[in-house]
Scaffold this active site. Structure first.
Site, mmCIF file in Angstrom:
data_model
loop_
_atom_site.group_PDB
_atom_site.id
_atom_site.type_symbol
_atom_site.label_atom_id
_atom_site.label_comp_id
_atom_site.label_asym_id
_atom_site.label_seq_id
_atom_site.Cartn_x
_atom_site.Cartn_y
_atom_site.Cartn_z
ATOM 1 N N ASN A 1 -6.002 -2.496 2.407
ATOM 2 C CA ASN A 1 -5.861 -4.054 2.562
ATOM 3 C C ASN A 1 -7.552 -4.499 2.522
ATOM 4 O O ASN A 1 -8.269 -4.184 3.221
ATOM 5 C CB ASN A 1 -5.127 -4.564 3.694
ATOM 6 N N ARG B 1 0.782 -1.370 0.177
ATOM 7 C CA ARG B 1 -0.023 -0.123 0.097
ATOM 8 C C ARG B 1 0.850 1.298 0.085
ATOM 9 O O ARG B 1 0.528 2.358 -0.631
ATOM 10 C CB ARG B 1 -0.934 0.022 1.430
#
Length: 102
Positions: free
Chosen positions: A38, A20
């Site tokens: 996520n 990320r």
């Protein structure tokens, strides 16, 4: 200049490897708006909006990810060319940048 909006899902060993964070840095470098998070199914998902050529570069990044990740596949859940302002607003939540969401 054509604008694209994509909603993506990255499958593989992509959680717990800073995917990320690297995705955010790449998106910011390319000047894209959106977010990444996520998902409960162990994938990383998100939205990106920007010029067509920058989205193409971003998609290439997603296919490989950072060196610690192992990307098995990238699914495009949505791929909209020249989205309306409302579509962009709804997809990005009104953010002007690219966020990592929890």
């Amino acid at each position: 200049m054509s604008v694209n909006l994509i909603q993506f899902k990255v499958v593989g060993d992509v959680q717990g490897v800073n995917f990320r964070s690297y995705t955010q840095k790449e998106a910011q470098k390319l000047g894209l708006k959106g977010h990444v998070y996520n998902h409960d199914d162990s994938s990383v998902q998100g939205v990106a909006v920007g010029p067509e050529d920058k989205i193409k570069q971003f998609r290439s990044f997603l296919e490989s990810g950072p060196s610690a990740a192992e990307v098995h596949k990238v699914d495009l859940i949505k791929d909209t060319k020249n989205p309306s302002d409302d579509e962009i607003q709804n997809a990005t939540g009104g953010s002007d940048g690219f966020e990592v969401r929890r």
